[in-house]
Design a protein around this motif. Structure first.
Motif, PDB file in Angstrom:
ATOM      1  N   ASP A  10      23.588 -17.145  -3.221  1.00 36.34           N
ATOM      2  CA  ASP A  10      22.902 -15.786  -4.181  1.00 36.34           C
ATOM      3  C   ASP A  10      21.697 -16.129  -4.495  1.00 36.34           C
ATOM      4  O   ASP A  10      20.884 -17.406  -4.550  1.00 36.34           O
ATOM      5  CB  ASP A  10      23.529 -16.785  -5.954  1.00 36.34           C
ATOM      6  N   GLU A  12      19.262 -16.131  -6.502  1.00 34.50           N
ATOM      7  CA  GLU A  12      18.759 -16.281  -7.401  1.00 34.50           C
ATOM      8  C   GLU A  12      19.608 -18.435  -7.992  1.00 34.50           C
ATOM      9  O   GLU A  12      20.782 -18.477  -8.584  1.00 34.50           O
ATOM     10  CB  GLU A  12      18.677 -15.963  -8.760  1.00 34.50           C
ATOM     11  N   ILE A  14      19.905 -20.163 -10.234  1.00 36.37           N
ATOM     12  CA  ILE A  14      21.059 -20.599 -11.322  1.00 36.37           C
ATOM     13  C   ILE A  14      22.210 -20.266 -11.411  1.00 36.37           C
ATOM     14  O   ILE A  14      23.137 -20.843 -11.940  1.00 36.37           O
ATOM     15  CB  ILE A  14      20.170 -19.808 -12.485  1.00 36.37           C
ATOM     16  N   VAL A  15      22.785 -18.946 -10.466  1.00 41.61           N
ATOM     17  CA  VAL A  15      23.834 -18.866  -9.676  1.00 41.61           C
ATOM     18  C   VAL A  15      24.446 -20.165  -9.238  1.00 41.61           C
ATOM     19  O   VAL A  15      25.635 -20.452 -10.013  1.00 41.61           O
ATOM     20  CB  VAL A  15      24.170 -17.494  -9.074  1.00 41.61           C
TER      21      VAL A  15
ATOM     22  N   ILE B  53      27.389 -16.037 -16.760  1.00 42.64           N
ATOM     23  CA  ILE B  53      26.924 -16.123 -15.145  1.00 42.64           C
ATOM     24  C   ILE B  53      25.603 -15.308 -15.696  1.00 42.64           C
ATOM     25  O   ILE B  53      25.784 -13.898 -15.278  1.00 42.64           O
ATOM     26  CB  ILE B  53      26.963 -16.785 -14.000  1.00 42.64           C
ATOM     27  N   GLU B 570      16.172 -19.939 -16.626  1.00 41.47           N
ATOM     28  CA  GLU B 570      16.587 -18.203 -17.881  1.00 41.47           C
ATOM     29  C   GLU B 570      16.989 -18.690 -19.324  1.00 41.47           C
ATOM     30  O   GLU B 570      17.043 -17.385 -20.040  1.00 41.47           O
ATOM     31  CB  GLU B 570      17.688 -17.421 -16.449  1.00 41.47           C
TER      32      GLU B 570
END
Lengths: 128, 852
Positions: A10, A12, A14-15, B53, B570
């Motif tokens: 991914d 991004e 964070i995933v 997520i 995030e």
């Protein structure tokens, strides 16, 4: 029996950062990438049981990575994780052999359980 | 002439029929967007539980969809009211701009006063006071930990300062500059700040605050500390900004300038760039604290970074001010102290402490020699070390991760906290490998219910009784509750973890748990029966398991996790975005503050728009043109409530041409259930109330202007309805009831808002009735606020069946309380009436069940 191998893609970070520890905790051997070319390179050299990939990325995109993975390792199970906007593409991915697509945001548990289920199917002697 | 007569005695002009349809359509749009916005906000809040997520794309979509829907609400309202609320267009644009700025990594800060007092701030004000000072204020306020007296110069003041220096314009124009030029520009900006004259509005405030602080604290000088905004939790910023010690009020402006200028230091600019933040768009709040004339000071790491698996805290200590210990320029004593009480010393190495930095009476600091006989003396006694360890562990438990703490010991031997921040310790292995020994720690609950906030918490089980108050909650207890009553929310900051029998991950309690990052599992059905009060348990809300005992391995592992999910960019971003979106400041429509100009969040905007739309529909001249049997009906029931129903669609089923509607013909679910409660057997007491003299006199001398006005004061009781929607304005005698509700089977968008005010007796009795309402509504899990005789109650995200029950209850409540204030002659009677009402409610519920 050795641990099942999962490769995550991914763009991004964070995933992967959040999924990797959760899947490792569930007993998988996990590699996580944000660059799709690296995943293609890894898949060219090594077999993984499961590919979990996002769709919308810089080339090669998720669909292309999936196709490559399938060609290289026909037995690999592919799970698409995708934002709501790309659900149509995800359906296309399903037609091309992805096991499942999960729309982001999703519960970590849901993906973990899905991977547990589809990797249990590939066992020589599946649990009853 | 009543509105009713006006409506039906004058046939409308022909052109108005289309007008009515359009107005109803616009109203309907407002209601629909309202619902979907609220559902989206709730969904976003649930993301913070750590169970999901999500990525930046989700946040971008969220911002875009919210802006789109809120704009649609504002547009519909303006169409409905002939453009009366243009102001809202600008407010929404500004909020949208702020959200986008956040997503692009730019720092935005809410408008605030120039100077804030430290004792008034907490982490909710991190956007104004900076993370560092907000945390200091919070630890002092919530845990009662001693900190130096102080104030904060707000980030908004910094923004104004930078605006006036022209820096904001320069930054905006040069956002895309490549690395090297960026560094050069940053250097120039830094110089510009250092050379600038501090504007008068700011310097006046700075000097006044500084002088006052010295006067009140008795300190000789001040510490001026950085407290940057927007990088909350980013520990790597530690030590990169400027801090100045021993500052006199006369030099306060210089110190302020130097701290602000450190925003543009090359290290900071580079760091911001690396972390996806706009490199030049930082904002700095600045802490001004009374200098503690420290006898000794230093740092505590609640885990030993060299050996995190060991069971010890690491304490560094030296004579005098802590700066030399912190920056490592002087050697300091090192102690390893057990994390377990009584916190014995398990290792130490004493340094020869030949110099110390001290404050001087002439404001400033000075390096001076330490008397030779003290060189080898430990800077802290074993008792002081134990006290410091205890204090540090409290901060760690509250912060939910290992901490890096700066402390000072003052002349009176009192320990003060100067700063606390998360300590990032690299775990020995990336993957979590803790296997809990189930023989040693039996599993008490597993996979029951829903995780509302991930994390691990440990403490003795405490089950609150009906009458429990905040003071009864033991600090760091595992709060186990059979209900998810909003009362629990107030106790959460003291809890180590929360487990409930009922509730949902989208409820109010869950939202508060996430706000305070308390590991929380809801809806287990059995927790309060399985878990024994006083027993030590460990709640693993990552895996949804509760163990008996203190599972040290698990707790340690959690502290060691490289970075907990809440620290991720995030998550921090979503949290900040929600602060601009979710809080409801305009709760009471009758308050003077209920105006377009006071809308601070999207939630405020839609709440305001809904209220104004209702007023327009109820009062609007267009209504006079409505034709009988077309959209407006009169309810025919046995009780005298004279209710007018405006149907937006699907709210009633009446043969064409008829203008009266019976209860059976009401198809709006929320109105139907509310009416069923209201007309239920025995609810509508008809006998005159037996009024005693006090109540009578008060009633007799009362003028109608004393009654708290309802926002909408129709000449007539009015319900605006559709299949799933109800907005009801009901005046019964002196009592004003307002109900807003959406009721469908799916819990996601369901809510009910109930407002009750007024009465016939003196305020004491009316207040008792408010207390009565509060007790009843809280039993039904409403979030209730009351002030005098005003009661505002909210319930959301509950499934259709429960909400139907709640509405029927509200119907009964409205009927039951009509004259209740007259009977409530003493406080003791309140409880009796609560019980009377609730015991009758049981029967009603059963009846509703068999109906369905």
């Amino acid at each position: 029996m050795s641990a099942k191998k999962v490769i995550l893609l991914d763009d991004e970070p964070i995933v992967g950062e959040r999924l990797q520890p959760a899947l490792e905790k569930a007993g998988f051997q996990v590699e996580s990438y944000t660059d799709s070319q690296q995943v293609v390179d890894r898949l060219a050299r090594e077999r993984f049981d499961v590919l979990v990939t996002d769709l919308k990325m810089r080339k090669p995109d998720g669909l292309e990575v999936m196709r490559f993975a399938k060609r290289q390792w026909p037995g690999i199970k592919v799970i698409i994780i995708t934002g709501f906007a790309t659900v149509e593409t995800a359906t296309e991915a399903m037609r091309e052999g992805a096991v499942e697509f999960i729309a982001k945001p999703f519960k970590i548990r849901a993906l973990r359980d899905l991977i547990l289920r589809i990797t249990a199917d590939t066992e020589q002697s599946p649990p009853s | 002439m009543s509105l009713w007569k006006k409506l039906f005695s004058h046939p409308p002009a022909s052109e108005t029929s289309e007008g009515v349809r359009l107005q109803l359509e616009r109203f309907q749009q407002i209601v629909q967007h309202n619902n979907s916005i609220l559902a989206r906000i709730a969904d976003a809040g649930e993301q913070l539980s750590g169970e999901y997520i999500f990525d930046t794309q989700y946040l971008r979509d969220l911002a875009e969809k919210l802006a789109q829907d809120v704009r649609a609400v504002v547009q519909a309202l303006n169409e409905l009211t002939g453009g009366r609320y243009q102001e809202l267009v600008e407010i929404v644009s500004d909020l949208d701009y702020r959200l986008r700025a956040m997503l692009e990594g730019r720092t935005v800060t809410p408008a605030a006063a120039v100077i804030l007092r430290l004792e008034e701030i907490g982490t909710e004000l991190a956007g104004v006071a900076g993370e560092k000072m907000a945390r200091l204020g919070e630890l002092s306020r919530v845990l009662g930990i001693p900190v130096p007296a102080g104030v904060v110069v707000s980030a908004d003041a910094c923004r104004r300062f930078l605006d006036e220096l022209g820096i904001t314009t320069i930054v905006t124009a040069n956002r895309e500059l490549p690395g090297e030029q960026l560094q050069q520009l940053a250097g120039e900006l830094q110089q510009r700040i250092l050379d600038a004259r501090v504007p008068r509005w700011l310097s006046r405030n700075l000097r006044r605050a500084a002088r006052k602080l010295l006067r009140q604290s008795g300190a000789h000088s001040l510490a001026v500390r950085s407290s940057a905004v927007g990088e909350d939790g980013e520990v790597s910023f530690a030590g990169q900004y400027h801090t100045e010690l021993g500052v006199s009020p006369g030099r306060i402006e210089d110190a302020y300038r130097r701290v602000v200028a450190s925003l543009f230091s090359s290290r900071v600019v580079e760091y911001r760039q690396r972390h996806g933040l706009d490199p030049l768009e930082g904002l700095m709040a600045v802490g001004i604290l009374a200098m503690v004339p420290a006898r000794a000071s230093g740092v505590v790491y609640t885990l030993d970074p060299n050996s995190p698996a060991s069971d010890a805290l690491l304490i560094g200590a030296g004579w005098g001010l802590g700066c030399s210990v912190v920056d490592g320029s002087q050697s300091a004593d090192r102690f390893l102290v057990s994390r377990r009480p009584p916190h014995e010393i398990v290792g130490s190495s004493l340094a020869s402490k030949e110099f110390q930095v001290v404050t001087t009476p002439l404001p400033g600091t000075q390096r001076q020699a330490v008397a030779p006989e003290r060189h080898q003396v430990p800077a802290l006694t074993p008792e002081q070390l134990a006290e410091l360890a205890g204090l540090a562990l409290r901060v760690e438990r509250y912060g939910r991760c290992a901490q890096d703490i700066e402390w000072a010991l003052d002349e009176q031997g009192r320990l003060l906290l100067l700063q606390a921040r998360p300590l990032r310790v690299s775990p020995s292995s990336a993957a979590s490998t803790v296997t809990v020994d189930n023989e040693r720690y039996p599993v008490l609950l597993q996979g029951r219910g829903e995780v509302a906030c991930r994390g691990v918490g440990c403490g003795p089980v405490w089950i609150p009784g009906e009458q429990a108050s905040l003071n009864d909650v033991p600090e760091q207890a595992v709060v186990v509750s059979p209900t998810a009553t909003p009362r629990l929310a107030a106790w959460l900051p003291r809890a180590a973890a929360v487990v409930t029998d009922v509730g949902s991950a989208t409820g109010h309690l869950a939202a508060v748990a996430r706000e305070f990052r308390i590991p929380t599992i809801v809806d287990t059905h059995v927790a309060s029966r399985v878990l024994v009060p006083g027993e030590m348990v460990t709640v693993d809300a990552d895996e949804n398991i509760v163990y008996r005992g203190e599972v040290e391995e698990l707790i340690k592992e959690h502290l060691l996790q490289e970075s907990s999910f809440e620290e991720k960019r995030e998550f921090r971003l979503l949290r900040r975005m929600l602060h601009q979106v979710a809080p409801l400041n305009l709760d009471d429509p009758s308050s003077r503050k209920f105006s377009a100009g006071n809308c601070r969040t999207y939630h405020d905007v839609i709440r305001f728009a809904h209220e104004m739309a209702v007023r327009e529909l109820v009062r609007g001249r267009w209504l006079h043109a409505a034709r009988a049997g077309q959209s407006v009906y009169r309810l025919a029931v046995d009780i005298p409530i004279d209710l007018l129903i405006i149907d937006l669609g699907g709210g009633v089923e009446v043969p064409p041409g008829r203008s009266e509607v019976s209860l059976e013909e009401v198809t709006s679910a929320p109105l139907l259930f509310l009416l069923r409660g209201l007309v239920g057997k025995g609810v509508w007491a008809t006998e005159p109330a037996d009024m005693d003299l006090g109540g009578f006199m008060s009633s007799a001398t009362r003028t109608s202007s004393l009654a708290t006005p309802l926002t909408v004061q129709p000449e007539q009781n009015v319900a605006i309805v559709s299949t799933h929607y109800l907005s009801l304005n009901l005046k019964l005698g002196y009592h004003y009831n307002l109900v807003n509700c959406r009721l469908a089977d799916d819990a996601g968008e369901n809510f009910v808002y109930f407002r009750f005010a007024g009465g016939v007796t003196e305020l004491a009795r009316r207040s008792r009735r408010a207390m009565f309402l509060r007790r009843v509504l809280e039993r039904y899990d409403f979030v209730v606020e009351s002030k005098g005789d005003l009661v505002i109650a909210r319930l959301k995200m509950v499934d259709g069946e429960r909400l139907r029950g709640s509405l029927e209850m509200i119907g009964r409540l409205v009927g039951f309380t009509r004259q209740l204030d007259i009977y409530l002659r003493s406080d003791e009677l309140v409880e009796a009436y609560v019980e009377k009402f609730l015991s009758a409610a049981g029967g009603t519920h059963a009846a509703a069940g068999t109906d369905g």
